[in-house]
Design a protein around this motif. Structure first.
Motif, PDB file in Angstrom:
ATOM      1  N   GLY A  70       0.735  -1.174   0.080  1.00  0.00           N
ATOM      2  CA  GLY A  70      -0.075   0.059   0.046  1.00  0.00           C
ATOM      3  C   GLY A  70       0.895   1.175   0.202  1.00  0.00           C
ATOM      4  O   GLY A  70       0.099   2.268  -0.260  1.00  0.00           O
ATOM      5  N   LEU A  71       2.033   1.103   0.165  1.00  0.00           N
ATOM      6  CA  LEU A  71       2.894   2.284   0.096  1.00  0.00           C
ATOM      7  C   LEU A  71       3.874   2.552  -1.024  1.00  0.00           C
ATOM      8  O   LEU A  71       4.434   1.298  -1.588  1.00  0.00           O
ATOM      9  CB  LEU A  71       3.901   2.345   1.335  1.00  0.00           C
ATOM     10  N   GLU A  72       4.274   3.630  -1.461  1.00  0.00           N
ATOM     11  CA  GLU A  72       5.316   3.514  -2.477  1.00  0.00           C
ATOM     12  C   GLU A  72       6.700   3.627  -2.104  1.00  0.00           C
ATOM     13  O   GLU A  72       7.036   4.297  -1.349  1.00  0.00           O
ATOM     14  CB  GLU A  72       5.091   4.897  -3.367  1.00  0.00           C
ATOM     15  N   GLU A  73       7.587   2.432  -2.415  1.00  0.00           N
ATOM     16  CA  GLU A  73       8.955   2.406  -2.010  1.00  0.00           C
ATOM     17  C   GLU A  73       8.788   2.585  -0.627  1.00  0.00           C
ATOM     18  O   GLU A  73       9.866   3.571   0.015  1.00  0.00           O
ATOM     19  CB  GLU A  73       9.803   3.168  -2.797  1.00  0.00           C
ATOM     20  N   HIS A  91      10.509   2.697   3.319  1.00  0.00           N
ATOM     21  CA  HIS A  91      11.461   2.277   3.859  1.00  0.00           C
ATOM     22  C   HIS A  91      11.196   1.845   5.275  1.00  0.00           C
ATOM     23  O   HIS A  91      10.041   1.840   5.756  1.00  0.00           O
ATOM     24  CB  HIS A  91      12.540   3.393   4.019  1.00  0.00           C
ATOM     25  N   GLY A  92      12.116   1.328   6.115  1.00  0.00           N
ATOM     26  CA  GLY A  92      11.772   0.598   7.325  1.00  0.00           C
ATOM     27  C   GLY A  92      10.838   1.648   8.325  1.00  0.00           C
ATOM     28  O   GLY A  92      10.318   0.961   9.063  1.00  0.00           O
ATOM     29  N   LEU A  93      11.483   2.709   8.315  1.00  0.00           N
ATOM     30  CA  LEU A  93      10.893   3.709   9.348  1.00  0.00           C
ATOM     31  C   LEU A  93       9.293   3.634   8.922  1.00  0.00           C
ATOM     32  O   LEU A  93       8.408   4.054   9.986  1.00  0.00           O
ATOM     33  CB  LEU A  93      11.502   4.929   9.444  1.00  0.00           C
ATOM     34  N   ALA A  94       9.203   4.082   7.702  1.00  0.00           N
ATOM     35  CA  ALA A  94       7.769   4.180   7.329  1.00  0.00           C
ATOM     36  C   ALA A  94       6.942   2.975   7.656  1.00  0.00           C
ATOM     37  O   ALA A  94       5.664   3.064   8.064  1.00  0.00           O
ATOM     38  CB  ALA A  94       7.450   4.630   5.731  1.00  0.00           C
ATOM     39  N   LEU A  95       7.545   1.880   7.267  1.00  0.00           N
ATOM     40  CA  LEU A  95       6.740   0.697   7.665  1.00  0.00           C
ATOM     41  C   LEU A  95       6.421   0.480   9.273  1.00  0.00           C
ATOM     42  O   LEU A  95       5.240   0.108   9.502  1.00  0.00           O
ATOM     43  CB  LEU A  95       7.447  -0.534   6.941  1.00  0.00           C
ATOM     44  N   LYS A  96       7.654   0.800   9.790  1.00  0.00           N
ATOM     45  CA  LYS A  96       7.388   0.776  11.370  1.00  0.00           C
ATOM     46  C   LYS A  96       6.359   1.641  11.973  1.00  0.00           C
ATOM     47  O   LYS A  96       5.501   1.171  12.499  1.00  0.00           O
ATOM     48  CB  LYS A  96       8.839   1.026  11.820  1.00  0.00           C
ATOM     49  N   GLU A  97       6.165   2.777  11.383  1.00  0.00           N
ATOM     50  CA  GLU A  97       5.268   3.823  11.500  1.00  0.00           C
ATOM     51  C   GLU A  97       3.758   3.284  11.283  1.00  0.00           C
ATOM     52  O   GLU A  97       3.020   3.590  11.957  1.00  0.00           O
ATOM     53  CB  GLU A  97       5.388   5.181  11.177  1.00  0.00           C
ATOM     54  N   LYS A 121       9.517  -3.643  -1.783  1.00  0.00           N
ATOM     55  CA  LYS A 121       8.697  -3.733  -3.018  1.00  0.00           C
ATOM     56  C   LYS A 121       7.926  -5.112  -2.891  1.00  0.00           C
ATOM     57  O   LYS A 121       9.050  -6.072  -2.985  1.00  0.00           O
ATOM     58  CB  LYS A 121       9.346  -3.100  -4.065  1.00  0.00           C
ATOM     59  N   LEU A 122       6.857  -5.085  -3.101  1.00  0.00           N
ATOM     60  CA  LEU A 122       6.147  -6.445  -3.183  1.00  0.00           C
ATOM     61  C   LEU A 122       6.778  -7.041  -4.586  1.00  0.00           C
ATOM     62  O   LEU A 122       6.848  -6.242  -5.553  1.00  0.00           O
ATOM     63  CB  LEU A 122       4.713  -6.432  -3.415  1.00  0.00           C
ATOM     64  N   THR A 123       7.087  -8.363  -4.501  1.00  0.00           N
ATOM     65  CA  THR A 123       7.452  -9.068  -5.937  1.00  0.00           C
ATOM     66  C   THR A 123       6.140  -9.496  -6.470  1.00  0.00           C
ATOM     67  O   THR A 123       4.929  -9.434  -5.787  1.00  0.00           O
ATOM     68  CB  THR A 123       8.395 -10.163  -5.620  1.00  0.00           C
ATOM     69  N   SER A 124       6.285  -9.936  -7.705  1.00  0.00           N
ATOM     70  CA  SER A 124       4.974 -10.442  -8.454  1.00  0.00           C
ATOM     71  C   SER A 124       4.607 -11.443  -7.583  1.00  0.00           C
ATOM     72  O   SER A 124       3.248 -11.442  -7.480  1.00  0.00           O
ATOM     73  CB  SER A 124       5.288 -10.984  -9.709  1.00  0.00           C
ATOM     74  N   ARG A 125       5.226 -12.246  -7.132  1.00  0.00           N
ATOM     75  CA  ARG A 125       4.501 -13.700  -6.340  1.00  0.00           C
ATOM     76  C   ARG A 125       4.142 -12.832  -5.041  1.00  0.00           C
ATOM     77  O   ARG A 125       2.902 -13.316  -4.673  1.00  0.00           O
ATOM     78  CB  ARG A 125       5.781 -14.410  -5.924  1.00  0.00           C
TER      79      ARG A 125
END
Length: 92
Positions: A17-20, A22-28, A69-73
Motif C-alpha cells: 500500500g505504500l510507494e517504495e 523504507h523501514g521507518l515508514a513501515l514501522k510507523e 517492494k512486493l514481488t509479483s509473487r
C-alpha cells in the motif's frame, strides 16, 4: 501465504500500500495499526523473512536506507488471500 505469521501478512499489506516504503515508514504504519511500539528486533527479521520467501524485494535508497517492494509473487499471494477471505466475508 499459509506459513506466514499474521504480523508478516500485515507487513505485506503495508508494503503493497505504500510507494517504495523504507523501514521507518513501515514501522510507523504498522505501529499505528497495532497501537503499540514495534521494535527493530521484531520488524527487520520479519522483513528479511519476507525477502527470503521471495514475496518482497529489498533495495537501497541510499547508503543507510533500504526500500521494500512486493514481488509479483507477493502481489499474487495477497490477491489470493483477499479472494479466500472474501468467500467468508460475503456471508456477513
Amino acid at each position: 501465504m499459509y506459513d506466514l505469521t499474521g504480523f508478516q501478512r500485515d507487513l505485506l499489506y503495508v508494503i503493497g500500500g505504500l510507494e517504495e516504503p523504507h523501514g521507518l515508514a513501515l514501522k510507523e504504519a504498522i505501529q499505528e495499526y497495532y497501537k503499540k511500539e514495534i521494535h527493530h528486533g521484531r520488524l527487520y527479521p520479519n522483513l528479511d523473512t519476507l525477502v527470503e520467501k521471495g514475496l518482497v524485494e529489498k533495495g537501497k535508497k541510499d547508503k543507510r536506507t533500504n526500500v521494500y517492494k512486493l514481488t509479483s509473487r507477493g502481489r499474487r499471494e495477497l490477491e489470493a488471500r483477499r479472494e479466500w477471505e472474501q468467500q467468508y466475508l460475503e456471508e456477513l
